[in-house]
Design a protein around this motif. Structure first.
Motif, PDB file in Angstrom:
ATOM      1  N   CYS A  96       0.854  -1.178   0.000  1.00 45.59           N
ATOM      2  CA  CYS A  96       0.000   0.000   0.000  1.00 45.59           C
ATOM      3  C   CYS A  96       0.897   1.239   0.000  1.00 45.59           C
ATOM      4  CB  CYS A  96      -0.905  -0.028   1.233  1.00 45.59           C
ATOM      5  SG  CYS A  96      -1.980   1.399   1.338  1.00 45.59           S
ATOM      6  N   ARG A 120       3.629  -1.289  -7.591  1.00 47.18           N
ATOM      7  CA  ARG A 120       2.806  -0.226  -7.015  1.00 47.18           C
ATOM      8  C   ARG A 120       3.308   0.092  -5.612  1.00 47.18           C
ATOM      9  NH1 ARG A 120      -2.440   0.185  -4.443  1.00 47.18           N
ATOM     10  NH2 ARG A 120      -1.059   1.182  -2.934  1.00 47.18           N
ATOM     11  N   LYS A 125      -0.184   9.449   0.847  1.00 45.88           N
ATOM     12  CA  LYS A 125      -1.313   8.584   1.171  1.00 45.88           C
ATOM     13  C   LYS A 125      -2.539   9.391   1.615  1.00 45.88           C
ATOM     14  CE  LYS A 125      -1.406   4.926   0.826  1.00 45.88           C
ATOM     15  NZ  LYS A 125      -1.691   4.167  -0.430  1.00 45.88           N
ATOM     16  N   PRO A 126      -3.647   9.217   0.943  1.00 48.51           N
ATOM     17  CA  PRO A 126      -4.877   9.923   1.333  1.00 48.51           C
ATOM     18  C   PRO A 126      -5.587   9.163   2.452  1.00 48.51           C
ATOM     19  CG  PRO A 126      -5.228   8.655  -0.671  1.00 48.51           C
ATOM     20  CD  PRO A 126      -3.849   8.331  -0.198  1.00 48.51           C
ATOM     21  N   GLU A 158       0.523   7.001  -6.335  1.00 46.60           N
ATOM     22  CA  GLU A 158      -0.670   7.843  -6.384  1.00 46.60           C
ATOM     23  C   GLU A 158      -0.410   9.312  -6.063  1.00 46.60           C
ATOM     24  OE1 GLU A 158      -3.767   7.087  -3.202  1.00 46.60           O
ATOM     25  OE2 GLU A 158      -2.244   5.670  -2.594  1.00 46.60           O
ATOM     26  N   GLN A 176      -1.438   7.268 -10.371  1.00 46.09           N
ATOM     27  CA  GLN A 176      -2.691   6.722  -9.822  1.00 46.09           C
ATOM     28  C   GLN A 176      -3.474   7.856  -9.169  1.00 46.09           C
ATOM     29  OE1 GLN A 176      -2.185   3.220  -7.335  1.00 46.09           O
ATOM     30  NE2 GLN A 176      -3.804   3.884  -5.946  1.00 46.09           N
ATOM     31  N   GLY A 178      -6.581   8.275  -6.775  1.00 49.83           N
ATOM     32  CA  GLY A 178      -7.302   7.397  -5.869  1.00 49.83           C
ATOM     33  C   GLY A 178      -8.790   7.708  -5.782  1.00 49.83           C
ATOM     34  N   THR A 179      -9.462   6.868  -5.041  1.00 48.74           N
ATOM     35  CA  THR A 179     -10.922   6.955  -4.939  1.00 48.74           C
ATOM     36  C   THR A 179     -11.382   8.288  -4.357  1.00 48.74           C
ATOM     37  OG1 THR A 179     -12.826   5.601  -4.309  1.00 48.74           O
ATOM     38  CG2 THR A 179     -11.156   5.878  -2.618  1.00 48.74           C
ATOM     39  N   LYS A 201      -9.042   5.733 -10.376  1.00 44.28           N
ATOM     40  CA  LYS A 201      -9.900   4.849  -9.589  1.00 44.28           C
ATOM     41  C   LYS A 201     -11.302   5.425  -9.469  1.00 44.28           C
ATOM     42  CE  LYS A 201      -6.759   2.263  -6.705  1.00 44.28           C
ATOM     43  NZ  LYS A 201      -6.702   1.671  -5.355  1.00 44.28           N
ATOM     44  N   ARG A 231     -12.459  -0.411  -7.819  1.00 43.03           N
ATOM     45  CA  ARG A 231     -11.800  -0.756  -6.547  1.00 43.03           C
ATOM     46  C   ARG A 231     -12.793  -0.962  -5.407  1.00 43.03           C
ATOM     47  NH1 ARG A 231     -13.141   1.972  -2.505  1.00 43.03           N
ATOM     48  NH2 ARG A 231     -11.094   2.267  -1.582  1.00 43.03           N
ATOM     49  N   ASP A 263      -8.988  -3.656  -8.833  1.00 42.92           N
ATOM     50  CA  ASP A 263      -8.248  -3.669  -7.563  1.00 42.92           C
ATOM     51  C   ASP A 263      -9.110  -4.397  -6.527  1.00 42.92           C
ATOM     52  OD1 ASP A 263      -7.360  -3.131  -4.990  1.00 42.92           O
ATOM     53  OD2 ASP A 263      -7.105  -0.983  -5.290  1.00 42.92           O
ATOM     54  N   HIS A 266      -8.524  -3.348  -2.200  1.00 43.62           N
ATOM     55  CA  HIS A 266      -9.249  -2.310  -1.466  1.00 43.62           C
ATOM     56  C   HIS A 266     -10.733  -2.622  -1.345  1.00 43.62           C
ATOM     57  CE1 HIS A 266      -5.454  -0.339  -2.148  1.00 43.62           C
ATOM     58  NE2 HIS A 266      -5.732   0.361  -1.066  1.00 43.62           N
ATOM     59  N   GLU A 292      -2.281  -5.455  -3.479  1.00 44.01           N
ATOM     60  CA  GLU A 292      -1.335  -5.093  -2.418  1.00 44.01           C
ATOM     61  C   GLU A 292      -0.652  -6.325  -1.831  1.00 44.01           C
ATOM     62  OE1 GLU A 292      -2.951  -0.770  -0.973  1.00 44.01           O
ATOM     63  OE2 GLU A 292      -3.404  -2.460   0.337  1.00 44.01           O
ATOM     64  N   ASP A 303      -3.250  -0.129   5.544  1.00 40.71           N
ATOM     65  CA  ASP A 303      -3.969  -1.265   4.941  1.00 40.71           C
ATOM     66  C   ASP A 303      -3.376  -2.630   5.299  1.00 40.71           C
ATOM     67  OD1 ASP A 303      -5.849   0.431   3.901  1.00 40.71           O
ATOM     68  OD2 ASP A 303      -5.081   0.391   1.841  1.00 40.71           O
TER      69      ASP A 303
HETATM   70  C1  PEP Z   1      -4.297   2.571  -2.585  1.00 37.44           C
HETATM   71  O1  PEP Z   1      -4.246   2.085  -3.733  1.00 37.44           O
HETATM   72  O2  PEP Z   1      -3.490   2.297  -1.687  1.00 37.44           O
HETATM   73  C2  PEP Z   1      -5.470   3.436  -2.246  1.00 37.44           C
HETATM   74  C3  PEP Z   1      -5.395   4.356  -1.303  1.00 37.44           C
HETATM   75  O3  PEP Z   1      -6.548   3.135  -2.977  1.00 37.44           O
HETATM   76  P1  PEP Z   1      -8.014   3.802  -3.003  1.00 37.44           P
HETATM   77  O4  PEP Z   1      -7.821   5.177  -3.518  1.00 37.44           O
HETATM   78  O5  PEP Z   1      -8.747   2.885  -3.934  1.00 37.44           O
HETATM   79  O6  PEP Z   1      -8.546   3.732  -1.601  1.00 37.44           O
END
Ligand code: PEP
Ligand code: MN
Length: 332
Positions: A96, A120, A125-126, A158, A176, A178-179, A201, A231, A263, A266, A292, A303
């Motif tokens: 992750c 990946r 990180k969000p 990401e 990437q 993300g969601t 995503k 995802r 994915d 997730h 992951e 994660d």
């Molecule tokens: C990730 O790929 O680690 C991630 C944060 O994914 P998502 O945006 O799908 O939650």
């Protein structure tokens, strides 16, 4: 409506036409393209003398629609290609978050031993909580560049917000989104100004229409290299982290011309179901997977519950080959 303009128009003329018709203009394959609202169903008279080809579209899924371009787009990622008629299913695997050189080099060695080409790892990180690990940031990105130099792997990482989008575009092989970032128009527009491949995503509360329209922001900026990633979406179910929408995958394959990635990590949120979901996704003839895996998942900084250890990942990977072959795909 999508319009391919005639080839001999001056840039000032094109700009005037775009403004007059509230259209987006971009260039692709040496062609000037205008995209007007899908509510316009016939070529405006004032535009007609400049039109080479026009496409009436039934919704604002336009550039991504098979009604515009019936064949699947292909995307070049350094030496590799996915989508188009390659029949490739590209495995993109890794932790992750990047956490240390030791962790990421061990992962890179695992991928090399399995002949997997794409790693990946998140640097920005969000996270859902501000009190948890937020990623290594730029230091992590530099480490990923070193991984590419050392192991020759493609790197996907990401972008969380627009403050570092240029940095990620400059360093990653695939950006990437993300969601949670899927709605961020400054990220989408910046990615549209580049030609760097983008994995977009699906927002976990997003309809398929909204999802593909987010991709339209990137495509209409002039970047044709977009892949869509399912995802998991939020449903009433809470035994699993999200619900993997494979019915949505079927829709995206049928109606869009963009490569589709799944994915399962997730979506599931727990390692036990991921091999089954991954095989189910591969059986759909998808273009890529995002999974992951971590050398010591129980110690992972993000994660932890869903990351496969290397034995679990290897066992799953070997089980995918016959499934891919059964649907005419090759795992790369
Ligand atoms: C990730 O790929 O680690 C991630 C944060 O994914 P998502 O945006 O799908 O939650
Ligand atoms: Mn993750």
């Amino acid at each position: 409506m999508i319009i391919h303009l005639k080839g001999d128009l001056a840039p000032e003329k094109i700009a005037t036409l775009a403004t007059a018709h509230e259209a987006i203009h971009f260039r692709s394959e040496d062609r000037d393209i205008l995209v007007l609202s899908s509510k316009i169903t016939s070529v405006p008279t004032a535009l007609a003398p400049y039109v080479d080809q026009s496409f009436v579209m039934s919704s604002d899924i336009q550039l991504a629609s098979k009604d515009y371009q019936s064949y699947k787009r292909n995307i070049k990622i350094r030496q590799d290609v996915l989508g188009g008629n390659t029949n490739h299913t590209m495995m993109m695997a890794g932790p992750c978050s990047i956490e240390s050189w030791e962790q990421i080099s061990q992962t890179a060695e695992l991928l090399k031993s399995l002949n997997i080409k794409t790693l990946r790892a998140g640097c920005f990180k969000p996270r859902t909580s501000p009190y948890t690990f937020q990623g290594m940031g730029e230091e992590g990105l530099k480490m990923l560049v070193k991984v590419r130099e050392t192991y020759g792997l493609n790197i996907i990482t990401e972008v969380k917000d627009s403050s570092h989008v240029d940095l990620v575009i400059d360093h990653a092989d695939i950006v990437q989104i993300g969601t949670k970032a899927m709605y961020d128009q400054s990220i989408l527009r910046k990615c549209g100004k580049s030609t760097k491949p983008v994995l977009l995503k699906r927002g976990f509360g997003t309809t398929l229409q909204e999802f593909v329209q987010a991709a339209e922001f990137i495509l209409s900026g002039g970047n044709p290299n977009v892949m869509l990633c399912e995802r998991g979406i939020r449903t009433f179910e809470n035994k699993t982290r999200f619900t993997l929408d494979l019915t949505g995958v079927a829709y995206l394959k049928e109606f869009t011309n963009l490569p589709v990635v799944v994915d399962p990590s997730h979506a599931m949120g727990y390692r036990y179901g991921i091999p089954d979901l991954t095989r189910a996704a591969v059986a759909m003839g998808i273009d890529g997977l995002l999974i992951e895996t971590h050398p010591t998942p129980e110690l992972a900084k993000s994660d932890a519950a869903q990351q496969l250890n290397f034995d679990e990942f290897t066992k799953m990977f070997h089980s995918l080959k016959p499934v891919a072959e059964a649907v005419g795909q090759k795992l790369i």
